[in-house]
Motif scaffolding. Structure first.
Motif, PDB file in Angstrom:
ATOM      1  N   ASP A  32       0.894  -1.220   0.187  1.00  5.85           N
ATOM      2  CA  ASP A  32       0.088  -0.075   0.228  1.00  5.85           C
ATOM      3  C   ASP A  32       1.137   0.937   0.249  1.00  5.85           C
ATOM      4  N   LYS A  38      -6.140   5.829  -4.843  1.00  5.60           N
ATOM      5  CA  LYS A  38      -6.437   3.842  -4.612  1.00  5.60           C
ATOM      6  C   LYS A  38      -8.087   3.362  -5.120  1.00  5.60           C
ATOM      7  N   GLN A  40     -10.257   0.592  -5.625  1.00 11.75           N
ATOM      8  CA  GLN A  40     -10.589  -1.176  -5.913  1.00 11.75           C
ATOM      9  C   GLN A  40     -11.071  -1.267  -6.029  1.00 11.75           C
ATOM     10  N   GLN A  68      -2.444   3.383  -7.572  1.00 14.09           N
ATOM     11  CA  GLN A  68      -2.820   2.358  -7.112  1.00 14.09           C
ATOM     12  C   GLN A  68      -3.807   1.956  -7.052  1.00 14.09           C
ATOM     13  N   VAL A  70      -6.417  -2.542  -6.838  1.00 13.60           N
ATOM     14  CA  VAL A  70      -6.533  -3.198  -6.645  1.00 13.60           C
ATOM     15  C   VAL A  70      -6.957  -3.887  -6.870  1.00 13.60           C
ATOM     16  N   THR A  71      -7.732  -5.349  -7.347  1.00 15.06           N
ATOM     17  CA  THR A  71      -8.626  -6.165  -7.654  1.00 15.06           C
ATOM     18  C   THR A  71      -8.775  -6.709  -5.997  1.00 15.06           C
ATOM     19  N   VAL A  72      -9.717  -6.769  -6.202  1.00 16.00           N
ATOM     20  CA  VAL A  72     -10.560  -8.456  -4.999  1.00 16.00           C
ATOM     21  C   VAL A  72     -11.169  -9.678  -5.868  1.00 16.00           C
ATOM     22  N   ALA A 110     -12.491  -5.885   1.775  1.00 11.52           N
ATOM     23  CA  ALA A 110     -11.920  -5.199   1.675  1.00 11.52           C
ATOM     24  C   ALA A 110     -12.425  -3.430   1.512  1.00 11.52           C
ATOM     25  N   ARG A 111     -12.923  -3.471   2.492  1.00 15.67           N
ATOM     26  CA  ARG A 111     -13.437  -2.012   2.745  1.00 15.67           C
ATOM     27  C   ARG A 111     -12.110  -1.894   4.216  1.00 15.67           C
ATOM     28  N   ARG A 113      -9.677  -2.070   3.973  1.00 13.81           N
ATOM     29  CA  ARG A 113      -7.705  -1.892   3.174  1.00 13.81           C
ATOM     30  C   ARG A 113      -8.217  -0.517   2.248  1.00 13.81           C
ATOM     31  N   ILE A 114      -9.194   0.068   2.546  1.00 15.24           N
ATOM     32  CA  ILE A 114      -8.801   1.812   1.985  1.00 15.24           C
ATOM     33  C   ILE A 114      -9.508   2.836   2.361  1.00 15.24           C
ATOM     34  N   SER A 145     -13.965   2.371  -4.052  1.00 10.48           N
ATOM     35  CA  SER A 145     -14.338   0.454  -4.065  1.00 10.48           C
ATOM     36  C   SER A 145     -15.710   0.459  -4.903  1.00 10.48           C
TER      37      SER A 145
END
Length: 271
Positions: A32, A38, A40, A68, A70-72, A110-111, A113-114, A145
């Protein structure tokens, strides 16, 4: 298969991502980045990213750590041998619907992490239209997100429980939200400081002031019997500005009466 348990995250400060011939590697094994916008994305197709976002200016900015991605992977939260994520619609009907418990597991993963201020958006044809103003608002925040829908959509209870904002790219239906997500991210990332390199370029383009952009010309001065409008060759910046404004108004009035009416209403209030 990625394990659901993620080790505690540590702050690594800002780091520059190394260049690579494989765009997806721009996203892999990347810590990160502090104070970086970001995106997401919760998706059944994580391999679809970064896609076009890994190319050109957005790709360079991604490599340089200006933003950045990021995929989940939704499938990792699925159930059973085949990691099922959907089921038949309640009440009958064609297609399948993404299950609320599966999507909730992905969102809950996920949440944290943002940044909590980052909005949670579901790409949906019934959502509010995506606009340049929305892109500016997203660019001014810490990130976003996004949930990419598939099949017949997402169980409404998830949308209601998490108060998810539904956003549409246009009045048409795609097979999934991945293309729409990339388009929205592209429109937002290009507004981040340092991405385009020329900040003034975003101030004169379409929708920046509610109008469509004026026509553009470049060399050669004459091409196939058509010349560049003389005012653009005059060097008179005041007249050039007036011409461009007049062209923007005319194009908007002819091609987008909805935008023209909104622009007129706004300026009637400020005059």
């Amino acid at each position: 298969m990625e394990d659901r348990k993620t080790p505690p995250q540590k702050s690594h400060g800002r780091k520059t991502i190394r260049a690579t011939l494989k765009p997806r590697e721009l996203m892999e094994q990347t810590p990160d980045l502090a104070r970086v916008w970001k995106a997401q994305v919760i998706t059944l197709l994580p391999e679809a990213f970064p896609g076009i976002l890994g190319q050109s200016l957005t790709g360079r900015a991604l490599k340089d750590g200006l933003w950045q991605l990021v995929t989940v992977a939704l499938r990792q939260f699925g159930e059973g041998k085949h990691r099922n994520v959907d089921d038949t619609p309640a009440g009958g009907g064609a297609g399948m619907v993404l299950r609320p418990d599966i999507m909730a597991s992905a969102i809950d993963h996920a949440r944290p992490r943002i940044a909590p201020q980052a909005p949670l958006i579901y790409l949906s044809p019934r959502g509010r239209p995506f606009t340049q103003a929305m892109a500016k608002a997203l660019a001014a925040g810490p990130g976003v997100s996004m949930i990419c829908g598939r099949f017949e959509g997402l169980d409404q209870r998830v949308i209601d429980h998490y108060r998810i904002t539904e956003v549409s790219l246009g009045d048409f239906v795609l097979t999934g939200g991945e293309i729409a997500a990339q388009a929205m991210i592209d429109a937002t990332v290009r507004l981040l400081p340092g991405v385009l390199g020329n900040e003034a370029s975003t101030e004169e383009e379409s929708f920046s002031d509610g109008l469509l952009e004026h026509p553009q010309y470049t060399r050669p001065a004459e091409w196939r019997g058509m010349g560049i409008p003389p005012v653009l060759m005059s060097g008179h910046h005041g007249e050039i500005s007036k011409w461009r404004q007049a062209q923007s108004k005319e194009l908007t009035r002819e091609r987008r009466p909805d935008l023209w009416s909104a622009w007129q209403a706004l300026h009637d209030q400020t005059d």
